[in-house]
Design a protein around this motif. Structure first.
Motif, PDB file in Angstrom:
ATOM      1  N   CYS B  45       8.785 -29.704  12.155  1.00  0.00           N
ATOM      2  CA  CYS B  45       7.898 -29.716  10.995  1.00  0.00           C
ATOM      3  C   CYS B  45       8.691 -29.739   9.699  1.00  0.00           C
ATOM      4  O   CYS B  45       8.118 -29.742   8.622  1.00  0.00           O
ATOM      5  CB  CYS B  45       6.942 -28.527  11.031  1.00  0.00           C
ATOM      6  N   ASN B  54       7.186 -24.174   8.023  1.00  0.00           N
ATOM      7  CA  ASN B  54       7.635 -23.358   9.160  1.00  0.00           C
ATOM      8  C   ASN B  54       6.547 -23.031  10.175  1.00  0.00           C
ATOM      9  O   ASN B  54       6.274 -21.879  10.466  1.00  0.00           O
ATOM     10  CB  ASN B  54       8.361 -22.083   8.701  1.00  0.00           C
ATOM     11  N   CYS B  56       6.183 -25.087  13.318  1.00  0.00           N
ATOM     12  CA  CYS B  56       6.405 -25.537  14.697  1.00  0.00           C
ATOM     13  C   CYS B  56       7.204 -24.525  15.499  1.00  0.00           C
ATOM     14  O   CYS B  56       7.055 -24.406  16.691  1.00  0.00           O
ATOM     15  CB  CYS B  56       7.065 -26.910  14.722  1.00  0.00           C
ATOM     16  N   ARG B  57       8.062 -23.799  14.829  1.00  0.00           N
ATOM     17  CA  ARG B  57       8.858 -22.702  15.390  1.00  0.00           C
ATOM     18  C   ARG B  57       9.937 -23.166  16.379  1.00  0.00           C
ATOM     19  O   ARG B  57      10.469 -22.344  17.120  1.00  0.00           O
ATOM     20  CB  ARG B  57       7.977 -21.653  16.068  1.00  0.00           C
ATOM     21  N   CYS B  59      12.766 -24.234  15.452  1.00  0.00           N
ATOM     22  CA  CYS B  59      14.057 -23.999  14.806  1.00  0.00           C
ATOM     23  C   CYS B  59      14.431 -22.526  14.786  1.00  0.00           C
ATOM     24  O   CYS B  59      15.403 -22.155  14.147  1.00  0.00           O
ATOM     25  CB  CYS B  59      14.019 -24.525  13.373  1.00  0.00           C
ATOM     26  N   CYS B  73      14.445 -23.097   9.168  1.00  0.00           N
ATOM     27  CA  CYS B  73      14.173 -24.120   8.167  1.00  0.00           C
ATOM     28  C   CYS B  73      13.722 -23.564   6.837  1.00  0.00           C
ATOM     29  O   CYS B  73      13.820 -24.240   5.813  1.00  0.00           O
ATOM     30  CB  CYS B  73      13.128 -25.101   8.685  1.00  0.00           C
TER      31      CYS B  73
HETATM   32  S1  FES Z   1       9.421 -24.113  11.975  1.00  0.00           S
HETATM   33 FE1  FES Z   1       9.301 -26.245  12.282  1.00  0.00          FE
HETATM   34  S2  FES Z   1      11.302 -26.853  11.766  1.00  0.00           S
HETATM   35 FE2  FES Z   1      11.328 -24.756  11.278  1.00  0.00          FE
END
Ligand code: FES
Ligand SMILES: Cc1cc2nc3c(=O)[nH]c(=O)nc-3n(C[C@H](O)[C@H](O)[C@H](O)COP(=O)(O)O)c2cc1C
Ligand code: SF4
Ligand code: SF4
Ligand code: SF4
Ligand code: FES
Lengths: 625, 324
Positions: B45, B54, B56-57, B59, B73
């Motif tokens: 994301c 933040n 999609c989680r 990362c 991110c």
């Molecule tokens: S939560 Fe999606 S890239 Fe960091």
């Protein structure tokens, strides 16, 4: 911003009138009003209109209450008035269960089928309703009424509950508890369940050592400021004004008050962070969204002692240096909302709110805001978004509310019960308050007791009593029944087994056994209750209430529900061990990688049930006992 | 000579990444710190030219002292942070995020990186059972908050549904949508300020939608295509690409990319013309281009048919310039 408005057809007179009650009449053609000659030369609205975005949810409520849904024309009109893009307003409206976006029945009766009611037979009530009135949610053949299944309505000690939502010129919102199929039927047929019941005595109980937070419940007239004052009301505010903001915070620090909304965070730290912030304005918020299944304590306080909530919020505003406070109350609490609004008005009329509170040069106003059916809106940052007219999605933290909260300003937010404790602290002083309870958990706690007990209700006990003592007071186990487990903390909490009965009910005591008090739910379940079914209801709850923002919770709650369904049907995918591993993995990613507490706790209860062997991943029969 | 203000020098912050002490400029995110150290961090994301959401989680990293994992991110570095990017907890969460996504969304056009992450984290989306059959057109759009059909557990629910083909410019195939919010940001304050689309609904039924799910021609959409430009999964796609893919003729190995400057106005946007078989099949703009930051307007994005219009047969008898 290129707003494309007016494609969805015009709002009806009734819709416009309902919205205008909230927003005032439109002032120019730009705002959807009559076009005046000057409008061709000067643009109105723009930034000024956008600054009123926080009125979006109240305006949507107005439409829902008046016509029973939010039509394209109605939404367009609100968007024109507030300069909100229709796609965004639609996104907001569609996040709430109590707002409809297609024409439907004007009367909806929401019947609780959540855990506490379920433990005492909600499903059989739903079966009868299905037989008599058709499946939940279907208005069928243009009928003007429908019943729906609802998550907890905060009436868990009554064993069953329904929330009537009727749109029209005289909209009605009423909660009835307990209910039976006949009463639901009467409401569906358009009859009113009678006036709200000031006669309905709330069940508040203690252990004989004297009630504190609940002292005035049933004693004070909740509609009368004089009655509240006769019981010592508004002395805490006077004391606060004497102590000054720093003095108040010091008392709270000495009292070692921890938040009662779930996270047990030291209240003084929050308040001080806001009070010492260089940024202005600052806000204070009372979190009255109480939606944790099994919880009803805040409702009892608000319904039966509403001035105490307003007084404590005023103290909070004074201590934090805020001039405006909000109470955000869930949409399913119409009586509490009505009484709070009335209390605010009366307090204002008597100079206890307004530009110069008690003539001491402290200006403070309180606004009551109504939620619209979203558990997630109780998460503090989602609550801010909800007030601001945005989707009730939690924000990433940091920044924390004390730095950037409501409208991006320093904000202190507390649970209703936490706030009412502040009055006690000011009454007797911080150190005396800390003398009650244990070293790590001071004062008393409100326990919402429901489920397999003889005397369900709201109990106030000093921190430190054991679970066994509380259950004794509540009449559990019932004669001839065997206690199997106690759900502590609600759907976001966890099960403990009878082996844990001697655990002291304190923050630290429960932490040591891997449980938590959360919002104060204590729900014993005996052998008559199908615990696997309770677990499935919890899984359904989280799947329904996830805001959908982050992947672990959005998809994880779906997979968790599917998995429990497979176990219940005795049709595991692969081996039982594989299912257990899957459940563990789902729990891990939700707990570790979700944005907010909803996802982080969505696997708690279920994992504890597996750990205790209450539900099993065994191939057949293990799911249902 | 005039002085040019280039900003105050940024202070450096010391953090420990996977056991290595490193210094990064104050205000950097953990993701930037990881990249500076050559530590690969999956992102879905996140995009350089958008505000981090933040959500999609994928990362997430482990920061010592923090109860839950934190999104790299968006989390700014703090002095003394001790960060683990490849611990067991991190690997489990990243694997599960990928599994959960792949079990519910068609990721087949999400690119080779996603495939590689799936492999390296050992993601097995099949663990949740066979995918449930697709939903009918508009069904997901009608889902009401707080209600859903009870699952039977035999199959895994997905977002599969028919693609929305309602205009000549681009197609929305939400069975590929991971709900990364990028298109909403590009359509909103991060680029276009049109706000034609937003997230609607909640939970698993959350979706990208216009108001009341009206078709794009009835919405505020101005066809800038900036949402297409940021979509990581092919959910938003040029109609030309969609049609070629459907007929099986899409073939990136036969495509060339020509960078040019948009001919319409004087802003100077860089265009990348993707050409297959001598036809322009899509138009993009480089993310790092000073002027566009990857974003265009409808003319640059979709105003190319004139380039490839077959020379019209001259029936006027007046010649190409109309008279001379
Ligand atoms: S939560 Fe999606 S890239 Fe960091
Ligand atoms: C999903 C979710 C729902 C919540 N709902 C409530 C609520 O209804 N009432 C409440 O007081 N706190 C609720 N909380 C906790 C709040 O975020 C916040 O911690 C609390 O209001 C702080 O007040 P306290 O310090 O007085 O406990 C919720 C948290 C989460 C994650
Ligand atoms: S954890 Fe669930 S409720 Fe919380 S932000 Fe993520 S999706 Fe929303
Ligand atoms: S094409 Fe442009 S205006 Fe239309 S939805 Fe996408 S970003 Fe928004
Ligand atoms: S359509 Fe594409 S950009 Fe938009 S949310 Fe879905 S995956 Fe992300
Ligand atoms: S009112 Fe039914 S569970 Fe709370």
């Amino acid at each position: 911003m290129d707003l494309r408005l007016g494609v969805g057809g015009a709002a009806t007179e009734a819709e416009r009138a309902a919205v205008d009650v909230v927003l005032g009449p439109p002032e120019s053609g730009w705002e959807g009003g009559g076009r005046r000659p000057i409008d061709g030369h000067v643009a109105f609205g723009g930034r000024a209109a956008r600054a009123r975005r926080h009125l979006l949810l109240p305006a949507l409520h107005a439409l829902q209450d008046r016509v029973g849904w939010i039509s394209r024309g109605g939404l367009d009109y609100v968007c024109t008035r507030l300069t909100v893009p229709p796609a965004e307003a639609y996104g907001v409206a569609s996040a709430y269960a109590l707002l409809r976006l297609e024409p439907g029945p004007t009367t909806v009766v929401h019947v609780c089928d959540d855990i506490a009611c379920r433990a005492v037979g909600a499903e059989s009530l739903c079966r009868v309703l299905e037989r008599r009135y058709g499946p939940a949610g279907e208005a069928g053949n243009g009928r003007a009424a429908a019943w729906m299944r609802s998550p907890c309505l905060g009436q868990c000690d009554h064993g069953s509950a329904a929330f009537l939502q009727r749109a029209g010129e005289r909209p009605r919102r009423r909660v009835v508890a307990p209910v039976d199929a006949d009463l639901v039927g009467a409401m569906l047929e358009g009859r009113d369940p009678g006036p709200p019941g000031p006669d309905r005595a709330p069940r508040v109980r203690g252990d004989g050592s004297g009630l504190r937070l609940l002292r005035r419940i049933g004693v004070v007239d909740p509609t009368s400021l004089d009655s509240y004052r006769a019981q010592g009301g508004y002395q805490a505010l006077r004391r606060a004004l004497e102590l000054g903001p720093a003095g108040v915070i010091r008392e709270i620090e000495d009292a070692k008050l921890l938040g009662r909304g779930g996270a047990a965070f030291p209240t003084a730290l929050k308040w001080r962070a806001v009070a010492t912030s260089p940024v202005r304005p600052r806000y204070v918020v009372c979190n009255a969204d109480e939606s944790e299944p099994g919880t009803f304590k805040d409702r009892v306080l608000m319904e039966w002692d509403p001035f105490a909530v307003i007084e404590s919020l005023t103290v909070m505003g004074f201590a934090c240096g805020a001039e405006r406070g909000y109470v955000y109350i869930r949409g399913e609490y119409p009586l509490a909302e009505e009484r709070l609004r009335r209390a605010v008005e009366e307090a204002r009329a008597r100079g206890l709110l307004g530009p110069d509170v008690l003539g001491r040069g402290f200006p403070f106003e309180v606004e009551v805001r109504r939620g619209a059916g979203a558990y997630i809106a109780g998460e503090e940052t989602a609550l801010f978004n909800s007030i601001e007219g945005r989707r009730p999605e939690p924000r990433n933290k940091p920044p924390f509310p004390a730095q950037s909260g409501l409208f991006g300003k320093p904000t202190a937010i507390n649970n209703v019960e936490t706030l009412v404790n502040v009055l006690e602290i000011l009454r007797e002083g911080g150190p005396a308050f800390a003398g009650l309870g244990t070293a790590g958990s001071t004062g008393t706690r409100l326990f919402c007791v429901s489920g397999s007990v003889e005397r369900p209700g709201l109990y106030e006990l000093p921190f430190g009593v054991t679970l066994r003592r509380l259950l004794e007071l509540a009449g559990c186990p019932r004669p001839g029944h065997t206690l199997r487990a106690v759900l502590l903390g609600g759907a976001a909490g966890s099960f403990v087994d009878p082996g844990a009965l001697d655990t002291p009910l304190t923050f630290e005591g429960l932490r040591s056994i891997g449980a938590s008090l959360g919002s104060g739910v204590v729900m014993p379940l005996d052998h008559t209750v199908d615990i696997a079914d309770i677990c499935r209801r919890i899984a359904r709850f989280f799947r329904d209430e996830s805001c959908g923002q982050c992947v672990p919770c959005r998809v994880g709650t779906v997979r968790q529900e599917e998995l429990l369904e497979r176990l219940a049907r005795g049709r595991p995918l692969g081996s039982a061990a594989q299912e257990t591993a899957l459940l563990q993995d789902l729990g891990a990613v939700m707990r570790d990688a979700s944005i907010c507490g909803l996802g982080q706790t969505a696997a708690n209860a279920i994992q504890s049930a597996v750990r205790l062997g209450l539900i099993g991943a065994a191939p057949a029969g293990g799911g249902r006992r | 000579m005039s002085a040019v203000f280039v900003g105050l020098p940024r202070r450096m912050v010391e953090v420990t990444l996977d056991g290595r002490q490193t210094r990064v400029p104050e205000g950097s995110t953990l993701l930037e710190a990881c990249r500076q150290q050559g530590i690969e961090t999956p992102t879905l994301c996140y995009l350089e030219n958008l505000t981090p959401v933040n959500v999609c989680r994928v990362c997430v990293v482990e920061v010592e002292g923090s109860r839950a994992l934190v999104p790299a991110c968006s989390r700014p570095v703090e002095p003394g942070m001790v960060v683990h990017t490849d611990s067991e907890r991190v690997r489990t969460s990243r694997r599960l995020v990928l599994e959960l996504l792949a079990s519910s969304v068609d990721l087949s056009l999400a690119g080779p990186e996603v495939e590689r992450w799936m492999r390296s984290y050992g993601a097995d989306p099949g663990r949740f059972g066979p995918p449930a059959p697709p939903r009918g057109a508009g069904e997901r759009d009608r889902a009401r908050a707080g209600e859903h059909l009870a699952p039977d557990g035999a199959s895994a629910e997905t977002v599969a549904q028919p693609a929305k083909v309602d205009n000549q410019s681009y197609v929305r195939d939400y069975s590929r949508c991971i709900l990364c919010y990028k298109c909403v940001e590009a359509c909103g304050v991060d680029a276009q300020n049109t706000f034609a689309i937003a997230v609607a609904g909640r939970g698993f039924d959350a979706r990208i939608s216009t108001e009341f799910d009206v078709g794009l021609p009835d919405s505020a959409c101005v066809y800038c295509g900036n949402c297409i430009g940021v979509c990581p999964t092919g959910a938003l796609m040029f109609k030309s690409e969609y049609d070629l893919r459907r007929s099986g003729a899409w073939d990136e190995s036969r495509q060339t990319v020509t960078t040019t400057v948009c001919p319409y106005c004087g802003v100077g946007c860089n265009l990348e013309l993707h050409v297959q078989d001598n036809r322009i099949v899509k138009v993009t703009s480089p993310l790092d281009h000073d002027v566009t930051r990857g974003h265009l307007c409808v003319k640059g994005r979709f105003g190319f048919p004139f380039v490839q219009a077959a020379p019209e047969k001259d029936e006027s008898g007046l010649g190409p310039a109309g008279g001379e």
